[in-house]
Design a protein around this motif. Sequence first.
Motif, short mmCIF file in Angstrom:
data_model
loop_
_atom_site.label_atom_id
_atom_site.label_comp_id
_atom_site.label_asym_id
_atom_site.label_seq_id
_atom_site.Cartn_x
_atom_site.Cartn_y
_atom_site.Cartn_z
N SER A 28 28.44 30.73 4.25
CA SER A 28 27.28 29.83 3.55
C SER A 28 27.86 29.20 2.26
CB SER A 28 26.03 30.41 3.22
OG SER A 28 26.23 31.48 2.16
N GLY A 65 27.63 39.49 9.40
CA GLY A 65 26.68 39.03 10.09
C GLY A 65 26.57 37.45 9.90
N GLY A 66 25.78 36.90 8.87
CA GLY A 66 25.64 35.36 8.59
C GLY A 66 26.62 34.75 7.68
N GLY A 67 27.20 35.60 6.82
CA GLY A 67 28.07 35.12 5.84
C GLY A 67 27.62 34.51 4.67
N MET A 70 28.83 36.43 1.13
CA MET A 70 30.31 37.13 1.12
C MET A 70 31.19 35.76 0.58
SD MET A 70 30.56 38.09 4.92
CE MET A 70 32.33 37.32 5.12
N GLY A 124 12.59 33.78 3.70
CA GLY A 124 13.27 32.96 2.67
C GLY A 124 14.77 33.44 2.62
N GLY A 131 23.00 42.37 7.32
CA GLY A 131 23.58 41.86 6.03
C GLY A 131 22.19 42.36 5.14
N SER A 137 18.20 43.47 0.81
CA SER A 137 17.82 42.41 0.35
C SER A 137 16.33 42.03 0.13
CB SER A 137 18.25 41.14 1.49
OG SER A 137 19.60 41.04 1.56
N GLY A 138 15.91 41.18 -0.71
CA GLY A 138 14.37 40.83 -0.88
C GLY A 138 14.62 39.67 -1.69
N CYS A 139 13.01 39.30 -2.02
CA CYS A 139 12.72 38.07 -2.80
C CYS A 139 11.28 38.29 -3.01
CB CYS A 139 13.19 37.11 -2.20
SG CYS A 139 12.32 36.30 -0.85
N ARG A 174 19.21 45.75 -4.62
CA ARG A 174 20.51 45.27 -3.97
C ARG A 174 21.42 46.10 -3.76
NH1 ARG A 174 16.91 43.02 -3.48
NH2 ARG A 174 16.40 40.86 -4.29
N ILE A 185 25.94 49.02 10.62
CA ILE A 185 24.77 48.64 10.94
C ILE A 185 24.07 48.29 12.34
CG2 ILE A 185 22.48 48.07 10.23
CD1 ILE A 185 23.97 47.90 7.34
N SER A 221 25.91 27.39 -0.75
CA SER A 221 26.03 28.47 -1.83
C SER A 221 26.03 29.72 -0.96
CB SER A 221 24.70 28.54 -2.75
OG SER A 221 23.74 29.10 -2.20
N GLY A 223 23.74 32.07 -2.24
CA GLY A 223 22.83 32.70 -2.99
C GLY A 223 23.12 33.09 -4.63
C1 FAD Z 1 20.39 29.78 -0.28
C2 FAD Z 1 20.72 31.13 -0.22
C3 FAD Z 1 19.51 31.92 -0.64
C4 FAD Z 1 19.55 33.24 -0.70
N1 FAD Z 1 18.36 34.10 -1.08
C5 FAD Z 1 18.40 35.42 -1.12
C6 FAD Z 1 17.16 36.08 -1.55
O1 FAD Z 1 16.21 35.75 -1.92
N2 FAD Z 1 17.14 37.42 -1.59
C7 FAD Z 1 18.33 38.30 -1.31
O2 FAD Z 1 18.46 39.36 -1.39
N3 FAD Z 1 19.51 37.51 -0.71
C8 FAD Z 1 19.77 36.15 -0.74
N4 FAD Z 1 20.83 35.49 -0.51
C9 FAD Z 1 21.85 36.11 -0.09
C10 FAD Z 1 22.01 36.55 1.43
O3 FAD Z 1 21.34 35.84 2.13
C11 FAD Z 1 21.51 37.97 1.85
O4 FAD Z 1 22.20 38.86 0.99
C12 FAD Z 1 21.60 38.49 3.16
O5 FAD Z 1 20.91 39.23 3.46
C13 FAD Z 1 23.06 38.48 3.70
O6 FAD Z 1 23.18 38.72 5.22
P1 FAD Z 1 24.47 38.32 6.11
O7 FAD Z 1 24.09 38.49 7.50
O8 FAD Z 1 24.69 36.64 5.80
O9 FAD Z 1 25.23 39.25 5.35
P2 FAD Z 1 26.94 38.62 5.45
O10 FAD Z 1 27.06 37.85 4.44
O11 FAD Z 1 27.51 38.56 6.58
O12 FAD Z 1 27.40 40.09 4.83
C14 FAD Z 1 27.10 40.56 3.47
C15 FAD Z 1 27.64 41.97 3.30
O13 FAD Z 1 26.75 42.72 4.48
C16 FAD Z 1 27.95 43.68 5.23
N5 FAD Z 1 27.26 43.50 6.37
C17 FAD Z 1 26.74 42.53 7.15
N6 FAD Z 1 26.38 42.90 8.63
C18 FAD Z 1 26.57 44.13 8.53
C19 FAD Z 1 26.66 45.29 9.53
N7 FAD Z 1 25.88 44.97 10.67
N8 FAD Z 1 26.85 46.55 9.29
C20 FAD Z 1 27.53 46.86 7.97
N9 FAD Z 1 27.49 45.97 7.05
C21 FAD Z 1 27.19 44.38 7.46
C22 FAD Z 1 29.26 42.58 5.33
O14 FAD Z 1 30.37 43.57 5.68
C23 FAD Z 1 29.14 42.34 3.91
O15 FAD Z 1 29.90 43.21 2.91
C24 FAD Z 1 20.74 34.09 -0.31
C25 FAD Z 1 21.90 33.34 0.08
C26 FAD Z 1 21.66 32.06 0.14
C27 FAD Z 1 23.00 31.32 0.70
#
Ligand code: FAD
Length: 325
Positions: A28, A65-67, A70, A124, A131, A137-139, A174, A185, A221, A223
């Motif tokens: 992202s 997952g969604g990046g 990271m 949100g 991820g 994660s939470g908010c 977190r 996962i 960004s 997050g």
């Molecule tokens: C605009 C914006 C707003 C955000 N708001 C919030 C918020 O309100 N609250 C919050 O908590 N976060 C927030 N975030 C951060 C992010 O969205 C969360 O942490 C989200 O849950 C990450 O998910 P992901 O799939 O993108 O994880 P990724 O970025 O893909 O991975 C994150 C980590 O999780 C690990 N991972 C992912 N999938 C797996 C799997 N299947 N098995 C094992 N490990 C895995 C990866 O290895 C990495 O270390 C925000 C981000 C942005 C860009």
Amino acid sequence: MISDQLVKNFRERFPVVVENEPMSKHTSLRIGGPARLYFVAEQVDDLTNILKAAQADGIPFYVFGGGSNMLVSDQGFDGLIVQIAFRAIQVRRVTISAFAGAVTSMVAKQAGEAGLAGLEWATGVPGTIGGAVYGNSGCFGGEVKDNLVSVDVLTLPDLKRVALPKAECQFGYRDSRFKREPHIILMATFGLKAGDFIDIRKRMDDIVKKKKAGQPYDHPSAGCMFKNFVYQDEAEIEILKRQIKDVPADMLARKSISAGWLVDQVGMRGEKIGEVQVSEKHGNFLVNLGSARTQDVLMLTSKVKMKVRDELGVMLEDEVQLVGF
Ligand SMILES: Cc1cc2nc3c(=O)[nH]c(=O)nc-3n(C[C@H](O)[C@H](O)[C@H](O)COP(=O)(O)OP(=O)(O)OC[C@H]3O[C@@H](n4cnc5c(N)ncnc54)[C@H](O)[C@@H]3O)c2cc1C
């Protein structure tokens, strides 16, 4: 470094594996060097097979997952990066099971449409359920662990599928067991409560509105860059209280000092290095103004951390996950 021959042999067995995939396309923040090998796993079996082969060949691997949480090194990752893309979601009475690649906001939406309350906060949060579970994660007062029942994982290195009840996931702020043990996962199951569809929808809309009002969405960004500072003992915030007389009472009551607030107190909001900036809108967000590099992000986060440590006696910790360092 993994050899060209190893890469060639691997790609002969898995022709859909891509070589030198820019991770900037998948984060992202829109930053990150290439994954030497890149694979999208659309089925659990695809994931198991490719990881078995990578392990046998001694190729390091990383799943995501969604990046959206990271930071990938500018040099990239010298190994195999696997994007988890099995995305099915199933609602059964008051439970919802989502595969790890399910988009978190879609899971919240489907729960809401089924009249199930408890995951409104998740509307949100960008990224996937994998991820979200990984980082608890939470908010706005909700987090993964509140409604989670169990997580199915693939254990490493033996690649066995195991169901872990919530009590065994060691969730914290977190934080989860998955940050310490490299299980993958596969699926998460949440237990929800029957509620009114219209009320749930309204709560979700309010959350999206609040996020849009308070957080920057005009630039890429990851997050929040830093975790809020959670403390046990008043001695840990002695310097902070000496330097700033009016620390907000709600933070003191929760024993959790907002990282964004700390960044603001040391005047770092708006600070820039190269094309990376501490957002003007929210002190805990770093935004990519265009062609930012990971190196700039690291320099800016270090500068912020040092200033907060030197002036307020608090050591900020990264919330974002570093890959390829
Ligand atoms: C605009 C914006 C707003 C955000 N708001 C919030 C918020 O309100 N609250 C919050 O908590 N976060 C927030 N975030 C951060 C992010 O969205 C969360 O942490 C989200 O849950 C990450 O998910 P992901 O799939 O993108 O994880 P990724 O970025 O893909 O991975 C994150 C980590 O999780 C690990 N991972 C992912 N999938 C797996 C799997 N299947 N098995 C094992 N490990 C895995 C990866 O290895 C990495 O270390 C925000 C981000 C942005 C860009």
